[in-house]
Design an enzyme around this catalytic site. Structure first.
Site, PDB file in Angstrom:
ATOM      1  N   GLN A  26       1.260   1.030 -13.577  1.00 54.58           N
ATOM      2  CA  GLN A  26       2.215   2.103 -12.760  1.00 54.58           C
ATOM      3  C   GLN A  26       2.585   1.618 -11.699  1.00 54.58           C
ATOM      4  OE1 GLN A  26       1.055   6.193 -14.034  1.00 54.58           O
ATOM      5  NE2 GLN A  26      -0.823   4.956 -14.224  1.00 54.58           N
ATOM      6  N   ASN A  27       1.685   0.691 -11.094  1.00 57.48           N
ATOM      7  CA  ASN A  27       2.330   0.136  -9.574  1.00 57.48           C
ATOM      8  C   ASN A  27       3.489  -0.862  -9.525  1.00 57.48           C
ATOM      9  OD1 ASN A  27      -0.102   1.432  -9.239  1.00 57.48           O
ATOM     10  ND2 ASN A  27      -1.461  -0.494  -9.271  1.00 57.48           N
ATOM     11  N   VAL A  28       4.066  -0.566  -8.361  1.00 54.78           N
ATOM     12  CA  VAL A  28       5.019  -1.312  -8.032  1.00 54.78           C
ATOM     13  C   VAL A  28       4.769  -2.473  -7.280  1.00 54.78           C
ATOM     14  CG1 VAL A  28       6.784   0.534  -8.600  1.00 54.78           C
ATOM     15  CG2 VAL A  28       5.811   0.311  -6.088  1.00 54.78           C
ATOM     16  N   ASP A  29       3.578  -2.684  -6.758  1.00 54.04           N
ATOM     17  CA  ASP A  29       3.107  -3.740  -5.826  1.00 54.04           C
ATOM     18  C   ASP A  29       2.814  -4.904  -7.063  1.00 54.04           C
ATOM     19  OD1 ASP A  29       0.485  -3.831  -6.874  1.00 54.04           O
ATOM     20  OD2 ASP A  29       0.189  -2.046  -5.705  1.00 54.04           O
ATOM     21  N   HIS A  40       6.690   0.787 -14.088  1.00 55.57           N
ATOM     22  CA  HIS A  40       7.577   1.504 -13.143  1.00 55.57           C
ATOM     23  C   HIS A  40       8.339   0.397 -12.122  1.00 55.57           C
ATOM     24  CE1 HIS A  40       4.744   5.377 -13.309  1.00 55.57           C
ATOM     25  NE2 HIS A  40       5.839   5.083 -14.297  1.00 55.57           N
ATOM     26  N   CYS A  78      21.631  -3.813  -8.457  1.00 52.15           N
ATOM     27  CA  CYS A  78      22.572  -2.679  -8.145  1.00 52.15           C
ATOM     28  C   CYS A  78      22.668  -1.414  -8.724  1.00 52.15           C
ATOM     29  CB  CYS A  78      24.159  -3.502  -9.029  1.00 52.15           C
ATOM     30  SG  CYS A  78      25.525  -2.414  -8.848  1.00 52.15           S
ATOM     31  N   ASN A 133     -12.664   5.575 -12.105  1.00 51.42           N
ATOM     32  CA  ASN A 133     -12.024   6.680 -11.144  1.00 51.42           C
ATOM     33  C   ASN A 133     -13.033   7.320 -10.390  1.00 51.42           C
ATOM     34  OD1 ASN A 133     -10.465   8.615  -9.673  1.00 51.42           O
ATOM     35  ND2 ASN A 133      -8.910   8.150 -11.413  1.00 51.42           N
TER      36      ASN A 133
HETATM   37  N1  APR Z   1     -10.603   3.167  -7.561  1.00 57.20           N
HETATM   38  C1  APR Z   1     -10.434   4.097  -8.645  1.00 57.20           C
HETATM   39  N2  APR Z   1      -9.600   4.997  -8.610  1.00 57.20           N
HETATM   40  C2  APR Z   1      -9.238   5.258  -7.391  1.00 57.20           C
HETATM   41  C3  APR Z   1      -9.756   4.784  -6.248  1.00 57.20           C
HETATM   42  C4  APR Z   1     -10.154   3.656  -6.217  1.00 57.20           C
HETATM   43  N3  APR Z   1     -10.717   3.107  -4.977  1.00 57.20           N
HETATM   44  N4  APR Z   1      -9.257   5.546  -5.305  1.00 57.20           N
HETATM   45  C5  APR Z   1      -8.517   6.697  -5.621  1.00 57.20           C
HETATM   46  N5  APR Z   1      -8.666   6.494  -7.022  1.00 57.20           N
HETATM   47  C6  APR Z   1      -7.674   7.521  -8.099  1.00 57.20           C
HETATM   48  C7  APR Z   1      -7.699   8.852  -7.515  1.00 57.20           C
HETATM   49  O1  APR Z   1      -8.925   9.775  -7.808  1.00 57.20           O
HETATM   50  C8  APR Z   1      -6.369   9.334  -8.597  1.00 57.20           C
HETATM   51  O2  APR Z   1      -6.831   9.926  -9.753  1.00 57.20           O
HETATM   52  O3  APR Z   1      -6.747   6.892  -8.319  1.00 57.20           O
HETATM   53  C9  APR Z   1      -5.587   7.865  -8.643  1.00 57.20           C
HETATM   54  C10 APR Z   1      -4.390   7.812  -8.161  1.00 57.20           C
HETATM   55  O4  APR Z   1      -3.372   8.808  -8.627  1.00 57.20           O
HETATM   56  P1  APR Z   1      -1.798   8.813  -8.431  1.00 57.20           P
HETATM   57  O5  APR Z   1      -1.744   8.366  -6.568  1.00 57.20           O
HETATM   58  O6  APR Z   1      -1.282   9.896  -8.916  1.00 57.20           O
HETATM   59  O7  APR Z   1      -1.448   7.511  -8.800  1.00 57.20           O
HETATM   60  P2  APR Z   1      -0.900   7.159 -10.335  1.00 57.20           P
HETATM   61  O8  APR Z   1      -1.520   7.639 -11.360  1.00 57.20           O
HETATM   62  O9  APR Z   1      -0.536   5.552 -10.339  1.00 57.20           O
HETATM   63  O10 APR Z   1       0.563   7.769 -10.138  1.00 57.20           O
HETATM   64  C11 APR Z   1       1.508   7.639 -11.347  1.00 57.20           C
HETATM   65  O11 APR Z   1       3.363   8.554  -9.751  1.00 57.20           O
HETATM   66  O12 APR Z   1       3.537   8.555  -7.647  1.00 57.20           O
HETATM   67  C12 APR Z   1       4.174   8.182  -8.692  1.00 57.20           C
HETATM   68  O13 APR Z   1       5.595   6.419  -9.653  1.00 57.20           O
HETATM   69  C13 APR Z   1       4.380   6.671  -9.047  1.00 57.20           C
HETATM   70  O14 APR Z   1       3.543   5.201 -10.511  1.00 57.20           O
HETATM   71  C14 APR Z   1       3.192   6.278  -9.687  1.00 57.20           C
HETATM   72  C15 APR Z   1       2.813   7.380 -10.765  1.00 57.20           C
END
Ligand code: APR
Length: 256
Positions: free
Chosen positions: A104-107, A122, A130, A223
């Site tokens: 889901q990461n954009v990096d 994503h 465009c 996690n």
């Molecule tokens: N290792 C593993 N997990 C971790 C770490 C780590 N070092 N640090 C934090 N986390 C966990 C957090 O506990 C959380 O559950 O990573 C998760 C990050 O959650 P979000 O910020 O909600 O990210 P994500 O699930 O990728 O979000 C989905 O939402 O923000 C929009 O489009 C964006 O792709 C993104 C989507």
């Protein structure tokens, strides 16, 4: 069971798997210093809710504001390097070539670490397109080849003059169809799925573990805290991906 025993058990499951699929979220890039959307913003951007900026209506209302927000995010992501979690996933793919990562990461950190089979749900923050997708969806635009007043917001599309926007999926937008299909396929065909660093709140990405589970995959979550997906997980490895994934790899190596 202890974390050590759970890691050894995970390694056993992965070793006997035929098709390994990994779902990653912002947590996997956290140890590279990439802030998530849900992290508080600092400086100039502290008074904005990112979800209110990452949508097409906001861009139409104020293209410069949204463009500047993405330029700011690009700036903070630029120095980021893959961390041991990304590196361990790339090593896992070399060992299990049928593996794919749904991110889901954009990096670009999975690719920078050497992962090859990466399904991007994503989009990619370093790319632009465009806003009107005038030459088909998507219509990529290389802004490095354009000259425009950078203080004035996004450049106009060289084909049609519509504003250029980042090639990421905004809230309320459909995911790229080919990537979504590939992700569903990889999930339904997985016998083991690793769910790494995602809160599991954004669909349809968060549906992938459900597809895998329905097709009898074993789900392993990495996690430090419980996520919305933890209730359907078979084995939860509580910890940071940059620490746990290398340990899983070591456990795999130790047993041949
Ligand atoms: N290792 C593993 N997990 C971790 C770490 C780590 N070092 N640090 C934090 N986390 C966990 C957090 O506990 C959380 O559950 O990573 C998760 C990050 O959650 P979000 O910020 O909600 O990210 P994500 O699930 O990728 O979000 C989905 O939402 O923000 C929009 O489009 C964006 O792709 C993104 C989507």
């Amino acid at each position: 069971m202890s974390l050590e025993a759970d890691i050894a058990h995970s390694a056993d499951l992965i070793r006997s798997s035929q098709r390994l699929t990994v779902l990653t979220g912002a947590g996997v890039s956290k140890e590279s210093g990439v802030p998530t959307f849900r992290d508080a913003l600092d400086g100039l951007w502290a008074r904005y809710d990112p979800a209110q900026l990452a949508n097409a209506a906001a861009f139409q209302r104020d293209p410069k504001l949204v463009w500047d927000f993405y330029e700011y995010r690009r700036e903070i992501m630029r120095p980021a390097k893959p961390n041991p979690g990304h590196t361990a996933l790339a090593a896992l793919e070399r060992r299990f070539p049928a593996m794919s990562i749904i991110t889901q990461n954009v990096d670009d950190l999975h690719e920078q670490a050497g992962s090859r089979s990466v399904i991007r749900l994503h989009g990619r923050i370093s790319a632009n397109k465009c806003f009107a997708n005038c030459q088909g969806s998507p219509t990529p635009v290389d802004v490095t080849a354009l000259e425009w007043d950078r203080g004035s917001g996004p450049p106009p599309c060289p084909h049609c003059g519509a504003p250029v926007r980042p090639d990421v999926v905004w809230f309320g937008e459909a995911l790229p169809g080919d990537q979504l299909q590939a992700a569903i396929h990889a999930s339904e065909n997985a016998d083991v799925m690793l769910v790494v660093g995602t809160s599991g709140v954004v669909r349809p990405a968060a549906d992938m573990p459900y597809y895998a589970k329905r097709h009898r995959a074993t789900l392993i979550e990495i996690n430090p805290v419980e996520s919305d997906l933890t209730p359907i997980i078979d084995l939860w490895l509580a910890g940071a991906s940059g620490e746990i994934l290398p340990r899983v790899l070591t456990a795999l190596g130790a047993h041949g």
